[in-house]
Design a protein around this motif. Structure first.
Motif, PDB file in Angstrom:
ATOM      1  N   ARG B 140      11.090 -10.397  -7.676  1.00  0.00           N
ATOM      2  CA  ARG B 140      11.130 -10.584  -6.230  1.00  0.00           C
ATOM      3  C   ARG B 140       9.943  -9.882  -5.561  1.00  0.00           C
ATOM      4  NH1 ARG B 140      14.712 -10.652  -1.667  1.00  0.00           N
ATOM      5  NH2 ARG B 140      13.187 -10.870  -0.009  1.00  0.00           N
ATOM      6  N   GLN B 142       7.239  -8.975  -7.060  1.00  0.00           N
ATOM      7  CA  GLN B 142       6.027  -9.288  -7.819  1.00  0.00           C
ATOM      8  C   GLN B 142       5.408  -8.031  -8.433  1.00  0.00           C
ATOM      9  OE1 GLN B 142       4.106 -11.343  -4.620  1.00  0.00           O
ATOM     10  NE2 GLN B 142       4.774 -13.326  -5.358  1.00  0.00           N
ATOM     11  N   ARG B 144       4.614  -5.555 -11.729  1.00  0.00           N
ATOM     12  CA  ARG B 144       4.257  -5.801 -13.120  1.00  0.00           C
ATOM     13  C   ARG B 144       5.289  -5.254 -14.093  1.00  0.00           C
ATOM     14  NH1 ARG B 144      -1.718  -4.042 -11.480  1.00  0.00           N
ATOM     15  NH2 ARG B 144      -0.486  -3.377  -9.703  1.00  0.00           N
ATOM     16  N   ARG B 152       7.293   1.337  -5.820  1.00  0.00           N
ATOM     17  CA  ARG B 152       7.339   0.612  -4.545  1.00  0.00           C
ATOM     18  C   ARG B 152       8.604   0.971  -3.759  1.00  0.00           C
ATOM     19  NH1 ARG B 152       4.671  -4.781  -4.722  1.00  0.00           N
ATOM     20  NH2 ARG B 152       2.677  -4.327  -5.722  1.00  0.00           N
ATOM     21  N   HIS B 306     -10.984  -0.443   0.045  1.00  0.00           N
ATOM     22  CA  HIS B 306     -10.226  -1.429  -0.728  1.00  0.00           C
ATOM     23  C   HIS B 306      -8.789  -0.960  -0.905  1.00  0.00           C
ATOM     24  CE1 HIS B 306      -8.972  -3.923  -4.149  1.00  0.00           C
ATOM     25  NE2 HIS B 306      -9.971  -4.749  -3.840  1.00  0.00           N
ATOM     26  N   GLY B 309      -6.798  -1.343   2.219  1.00  0.00           N
ATOM     27  CA  GLY B 309      -6.438  -2.753   2.425  1.00  0.00           C
ATOM     28  C   GLY B 309      -5.301  -3.175   1.517  1.00  0.00           C
ATOM     29  N   LEU B 310      -5.370  -2.714   0.278  1.00  0.00           N
ATOM     30  CA  LEU B 310      -4.356  -3.082  -0.707  1.00  0.00           C
ATOM     31  C   LEU B 310      -2.990  -2.523  -0.308  1.00  0.00           C
ATOM     32  CD1 LEU B 310      -4.563  -4.709  -3.313  1.00  0.00           C
ATOM     33  CD2 LEU B 310      -4.812  -2.580  -4.563  1.00  0.00           C
ATOM     34  N   GLN B 312      -2.040  -1.783   2.673  1.00  0.00           N
ATOM     35  CA  GLN B 312      -1.592  -2.521   3.847  1.00  0.00           C
ATOM     36  C   GLN B 312      -0.972  -3.861   3.428  1.00  0.00           C
ATOM     37  OE1 GLN B 312      -4.819  -2.908   6.578  1.00  0.00           O
ATOM     38  NE2 GLN B 312      -3.468  -3.351   8.295  1.00  0.00           N
ATOM     39  N   LEU B 313      -1.655  -4.543   2.533  1.00  0.00           N
ATOM     40  CA  LEU B 313      -1.159  -5.847   2.075  1.00  0.00           C
ATOM     41  C   LEU B 313       0.168  -5.703   1.355  1.00  0.00           C
ATOM     42  CD1 LEU B 313      -1.686  -8.882   1.705  1.00  0.00           C
ATOM     43  CD2 LEU B 313      -2.987  -8.351  -0.342  1.00  0.00           C
ATOM     44  N   ARG B 314       0.314  -4.618   0.613  1.00  0.00           N
ATOM     45  CA  ARG B 314       1.546  -4.416  -0.146  1.00  0.00           C
ATOM     46  C   ARG B 314       2.631  -3.733   0.693  1.00  0.00           C
ATOM     47  NH1 ARG B 314      -1.385  -2.737  -5.919  1.00  0.00           N
ATOM     48  NH2 ARG B 314      -1.938  -4.878  -6.433  1.00  0.00           N
ATOM     49  N   GLY B 315       2.270  -3.361   1.905  1.00  0.00           N
ATOM     50  CA  GLY B 315       3.241  -2.747   2.797  1.00  0.00           C
ATOM     51  C   GLY B 315       3.674  -1.361   2.363  1.00  0.00           C
ATOM     52  N   ASP B 326      -5.773  -0.391  -9.451  1.00  0.00           N
ATOM     53  CA  ASP B 326      -6.206  -1.725  -9.021  1.00  0.00           C
ATOM     54  C   ASP B 326      -7.516  -1.661  -8.242  1.00  0.00           C
ATOM     55  OD1 ASP B 326      -4.216  -3.253 -10.128  1.00  0.00           O
ATOM     56  OD2 ASP B 326      -2.916  -3.203  -8.372  1.00  0.00           O
ATOM     57  N   SER B 330     -11.135  -3.000  -9.375  1.00  0.00           N
ATOM     58  CA  SER B 330     -11.792  -4.056  -8.593  1.00  0.00           C
ATOM     59  C   SER B 330     -13.193  -3.662  -8.174  1.00  0.00           C
ATOM     60  CB  SER B 330     -10.989  -4.328  -7.322  1.00  0.00           C
ATOM     61  OG  SER B 330     -10.088  -5.351  -7.530  1.00  0.00           O
ATOM     62  N   LEU B 333     -15.280  -1.604 -11.842  1.00  0.00           N
ATOM     63  CA  LEU B 333     -15.394  -2.118 -13.216  1.00  0.00           C
ATOM     64  C   LEU B 333     -16.306  -3.326 -13.244  1.00  0.00           C
ATOM     65  CD1 LEU B 333     -12.015  -1.978 -15.100  1.00  0.00           C
ATOM     66  CD2 LEU B 333     -13.898  -0.398 -15.106  1.00  0.00           C
TER      67      LEU B 333
END
Lengths: 356, 746
Positions: B140, B142, B144, B152, B306, B309-310, B312-315, B326, B330, B333
């Motif tokens: 639900r 998402q 890993r 989370r 980054h 932002g990540l 924020q996107l993942r709340g 991550d 990004s 690497l």
């Protein structure tokens, strides 16, 4: 209106994009059509809204890619062939900018003009350099309109051509010295590059250009169940577009996924991996071809079709691969063929193709 | 957490959770930073008079040392092969510290360790993580894996209060627990343990004081139903030990099933949040810590943006190692160089810290002694990572000898402190010309545990070694005694060997097995001839001479053995005599055998061949074989085959042997030839290509064939031949590097 042979993502998923835009109340980066969360929902699916899942790989990769495109960095998707890099870049571009048509296909013959601009030589000769005579590249358009442009197979371009992107990515401007003007990228502009790890070149990008991209490696789907679902869904969509109705037994798709997985495992088993590309995209092509063969030639689908189509679309005329497949049949498939009919059909057909 | 709002069920749990004002429940995940932080908050606000902790009751004796200011986690309580680890970010550790500081009573409420059905696995979190409920939530959200889901849901979020946090943990754990049947819980031994915990809670509740119950969240739902009438059984007195532990051992990714991934990172995360570091500062500090030297400020800013932002996107509010990893991957690497750096980074996140215990509190004298010896021998114990020690074994100084003796002693006692990576093999007489010996060593809690067990013997390592060797001796057979002598000498206990030499010699006199005697002889000769044991040379020499006598006395057995076995023994003895210059005496012994007894024909000729020292001897032997061949070709061939097995180069160097073989082969039928072909192949395999080529030319001459003999296999591609030549070249280089050039010459 006649539907094109292949619809672009923004055409194919126009309803979903409209729905997401309507529902999207989150803040959007400047120049973006959708908020990052809506972009993510578009690609990874949002069952509550009826938005389908389009990319079956790791969600974290999609999130990282979206965040990379929010920054000043370009996004570079690298990975083995057939891992949906191009599809992902298309989905990202259409969700962020509303269009995925700003595309440059990188080849060994790609020139700097194709990345920047060229001239309408008739007008250039008659009127001299002018904006009217300027032929803009997709990247030029993306900068002007604040959209995402895509460069497929970037590392197939010669390095000096690749380096033309450095100033575009760092300065966010493109100079036209013949006119004495410099266009500045509008908010929302960014680049998505893709590169195939099987091709020579990824490591030959200059350090300066590498620094301007965030890299994401798109892996082969690891979960066989996911891969089976993806193949079924892709083939069903393709068949529906062709108005062909064929029921594809899940056991057959499972067989193909198992064969691909067996042959992909480099160094993990006694089997030798093939030279041929064994991506999910190839698997989709094989199953699609099998379905068409079954439909038009009125033959029931069997493991034999899988072997035959695999030979035609993946193995082609590679003699070494055929020898490896013969060994695979002998060591692994022979045993499975004793118990399961699909495997028996695959074995018998494969024997004729690769063991004789 | 919408899934958890299951109306009635949630209401029931809520009522149980808040049922008694004098009880606060703290369902936790072991080593969770968020659980530790909210636990501290709960302890400070609720101020319990008694803290009940899920730990075996017999571990209570260690709480003073655990709470000592000189103790630095990770530490662990050890008992009967299992560890109960405590990290800085373990809620149990924080609770013990808090209780000791405030004077609250501490109770360990789990069953004594010996009564646990599942040993260390009882603290296993995999039940929680592998439940179908957890798997559904992973899909639900998402995530890993289960650890990302946990981060989370609990680590990366802010909760309004400690109670609110623990109630959410309870809901999650109760839903996970509901996925398992009662039978599974009984099998795991949870039911018995929970019964014991309820009895403890009941006993504490009767006192009427404020209590806090700190247990794994999986158990909490089963503890609400404690009964004030339940009787608490007496806790048996079982020995347990407080030992130092290491961060890598706490890593879930390395198999610690009650752990969280990357314990080094998790600890830092806990400490920073405990220090109330502002969110963005936390991000920057973490990036700063993991940034390699070649990353510029711009690169760091890029990654920080980054990461923001990540999140924020993942709340999320706080970055977990998943988010940080991550963003770092990004942004940074971009090739092989950075990939290897990323692997290093993950090792950093795993952590390498080793715990510290208060001085003089529990460290057993033997552990102290071994640590002191290690320091004396300049072996680093600072980090838990493996290090290497390298010795020049051909010019050993006194300190080198002592260091090696120390490492060997540890190895011999089975202390998991060191292993020898490279060096001569004395037992097989191989690699004896190797100049250096390399050892890898690593201090770890397992070392301390082994020392704990050995402490019963003595407080000093040398005494432990001595006692262990002495205890072993009576039960050993001859081979064991040889091994024992080798071990004692390598531990520097030549005095012990001298004292017990007569016992070993008695065992030797009873030994009649030629193979065992040869093997023992090789072992002792390897030691005696090596510069590392020059001091022990005289001691060993006495034993070797006795062994040689015993060996020679048993040589008559050769006649009774199968051909292959007898040839192997002769070959070993021949090699032994060549390598250790025993040839003169060897010839005397051979002469003695030949002259004393009647022998199998092949054995007689083989021994004669070994004794032949001049061309006249060889010609005479050839003549004898020719005569034998005229009488009985089969017997002659057997003799010839035995000689060629033992001295394969005679085929090339002694024409008479080749002529005999050729003549015999002409006579036999195709069927007979097929039968003996494998043994012929084996014979020729021991020759190199030049020798075979010369033999081929001679065979061509003997038989007067016009065409050159094509002995090289047909059908092998040029590529394969080139590859073989390359491999041979590589082998020559390797042999030379290992000081085995003599293998190439003959």
């Amino acid at each position: 209106m006649v539907r094109p042979l292949r619809q672009r993502a923004e055409q194919k998923f126009a309803d979903e994009l409209a729905l997401l835009k309507e529902q999207d109340s989150a803040s959007k980066p400047q120049g973006w059509q959708l908020s990052p969360r809506a972009v993510k929902a578009f690609i990874l699916g949002e069952p509550e809204l009826g938005v389908d899942k389009k990319y079956y790989g790791e969600a974290a990769l999609v999130e990282r890619a979206i965040v990379s495109l929010m920054s000043n960095q370009g996004l570079m998707l690298v990975g083995p062939p057939g891992t949906a890099k191009s599809m992902l870049s298309e989905l990202l571009a259409c969700a962020i900018s509303g269009t995925s048509e700003l595309l440059v296909q990188g080849t060994a013959g790609t020139s700097e003009e194709q990345l920047k601009y060229t001239w309408n030589f008739a007008q250039l000769l008659s009127n001299g350099p002018s904006l009217e005579a300027l032929v803009k590249s997709p990247i030029y358009h993306a900068m002007e309109q604040g959209k995402v442009a895509r460069i497929e197979e970037l590392t197939r371009c010669p390095q000096e051509i690749q380096d033309a992107l450095i100033s575009i990515l760092s300065e966010k401007q493109l100079t036209v010295p013949e006119l004495g003007v410099s266009i500045q990228a509008q908010p929302g502009f960014n680049l998505i590059g893709t590169a195939n790890l099987a091709d020579k070149g990824v490591n030959e990008m200059s350090s300066a250009l590498k620094r301007r991209f965030n890299f994401e490696t798109v892996p082969v789907l690891q979960d066989p169940l996911q891969e089976r679902r993806l193949i079924q869904s892709q083939v069903s969509t393709q068949l529906a577009q062709q108005s062909v109705s064929v029921a594809i037994a899940d056991e057959l798709v499972a067989l193909l996924v198992q064969v691909f997985n067996d042959l992909r495992r480099k160094g993990q088993s006694n089997l030798q991996s093939l030279e041929a590309v064994l991506s999910t995209a190839e698997a989709v092509n094989i199953v699609h071809a099998c379905a068409l063969q079954s439909h038009f030639l009125q033959q029931p689908l069997s493991g034999a079709h899988i072997a035959q189509q695999m030979h035609g679309s993946v193995i082609k005329d590679n003699v070494e691969d055929m020898a490896k497949l013969a060994s695979y049949l002998d060591i692994i498939v022979r045993e499975r063929a004793r118990e399961q009919a699909h495997w028996r059909d695959f074995f018998e057909a494969g024997k004729v193709l690769w063991m004789s | 957490m919408d899934e958890l709002n299951a109306g009635q069920w949630k209401q029931e749990l809520s009522e149980l959770f808040y049922a008694d004002e004098r009880i606060r429940w703290a369902p936790i995940r072991h080593h969770s930073p968020a659980c530790s932080l909210y636990l501290i908050e709960l302890l400070n606000t609720f101020e319990p008079e008694q803290v009940l902790i899920e730990a075996p009751a017999n571990y209570l004796q260690h709480v003073d040392d655990i709470a000592s200011a000189h103790t630095k986690p990770p530490i662990a309580i050890y008992q009967q092969g299992s560890f109960f680890p405590l990290a800085e970010n373990s809620p149990e550790y924080q609770a013990i510290k808090w209780a000791k500081q405030t004077g609250a009573e501490i109770s360990f409420i789990d069953l004594p360790h010996s009564q646990h059905a599942s040993g260390e696995a009882c603290w296993d979190e995999s039940w929680l993580n592998s439940s179908s409920y957890s798997q559904q939530l992973q899909q639900r959200y998402q995530c890993r894996d289960a650890d990302e889901l946990w981060c989370r849901l609990f680590e990366q979020k802010e909760f309004t209060s400690a109670d609110a946090f623990f109630f959410q943990v309870l809901l999650f754990c109760a839903a996970s627990r509901a996925c398992f049947s009662q039978a599974q819980l009984v099998r795991q031994g949870d039911e018995l343990r929970e019964d014991h915990m309820r009895a403890h809670i009941s006993a504490a509740h009767k006192k009427g004081c404020k209590i806090l119950v700190l247990t794994g969240g999986f158990h909490t739902p089963a503890l609400f139903a404690f009964d004030d009438h339940r009787q608490l059984n007496q806790t048996p007195d079982e020995p347990s030990y407080l030992v130092r532990y290491s961060e890598p051992q706490l890593d879930a990714l390395l198999g610690y099933r009650a752990g969280m991934p990357y314990p080094g990172y998790t600890k830092e995360w806990f400490l920073m949040r405990q220090s109330k570091v502002a969110h963005f500062d936390l991000v920057l500090t973490m990036l700063e810590r993991c940034a390699p030297d070649f990353m510029s400020v711009a690169d760091k800013i890029k990654a920080a943006e980054h990461l923001q932002g990540l999140l924020q996107l993942r709340g999320m509010n706080q970055p977990s190692y998943y988010d940080l990893s991550d963003s770092v991957a990004s942004c940074w690497l971009q090739g092989e160089k950075t990939t290897s750096w990323f692997t290093q980074l993950q090792l950093e996140w795993r952590g390498r810290a080793l715990g510290e215990l208060p001085e003089g509190s529990v460290e057993l004298p033997l552990i102290a002694n071994v640590r002191a010896l290690a320091k004396q021998h300049r072996l680093s114990l600072q980090y838990s990572e493996a290090k290497k020690a390298r010795f020049d074994v051909f010019e050993p100084s006194g300190s080198t000898r002592n260091r090696r003796q120390f490492l060997f002693s540890c190895c011999m006692l089975g202390i998991p402190f060191c292993t020898r990576l490279v060096g001569p093999s004395f037992s097989h007489g191989a690699d004896l010309s190797r100049q250096h010996e390399v050892w890898e060593y690593q201090w770890s809690p397992h070392v301390e545990v082994t020392l704990l067990e050995l402490s019963e013997l003595s407080d000093r390592l040398d005494e432990v070694v001595k006692k262990t060797l002495l205890m072993q001796l009576p039960d050993l057979d001859f081979e064991g005694r040889i091994e024992w002598i080798a071990n004692a000498i390598q531990c520097g206990l030549d005095g012990l060997v001298a004292d017990n030499l007569s016992a070993c010699c008695q065992a030797l006199e009873l030994q009649t097995d030629l193979k065992v005697l040869i093997s023992a002889m090789i072992h002792m000769l390897s030691l005696a001839k090596h510069p590392l044991f020059a001091r022990e040379h005289d001691l060993l020499r006495e034993l070797i001479e006795k062994m040689w006598q015993q060996l020679c006395g048993q040589l008559m057995q050769l006649n009774a053995l199968q051909t292959r076995e007898a040839l192997d023994i002769l070959m070993s003895l021949q090699g032994l005599c060549v390598t250790y210059q025993l040839a003169p005496d060897w010839k005397v012994q051979l002469q003695r055998i030949v002259s004393k007894q009647s022998h199998k024909t092949w054995l007689y000729y083989t021994i004669s061949a070994l004794m032949a020292s001049s061309s006249e001897d060889i010609d005479a032997l050839g003549h004898e074989l020719t005569l034998l061949y005229s009488r009985d070709p089969q017997v002659a061939f057997d003799a010839l085959r035995a000689i060629a097995s033992l001295l394969p180069h005679w085929l090339d160097q002694q024409p008479v042997i080749l002529t005999l073989l050729n003549g015999w082969l002409e006579l036999i039928s195709d069927e007979q030839f097929n039968l003996i072909l494998p043994s012929l192949r084996k014979m020729f395999c021991r020759l190199d290509s030049q020798e075979i080529d010369r033999i081929a030319q001679r065979v061509q001459g003997i038989n007067q064939w016009d065409e050159r003999l094509a002995w090289q296999p047909i059908g092998i591609s040029q590529d394969s031949i080139d590859r073989a030549a390359y491999l041979q070249q590589e082998m020559i280089i390797n042999l030379k590097q290992q000081g085995l050039s003599e293998w190439l010459s003959d």
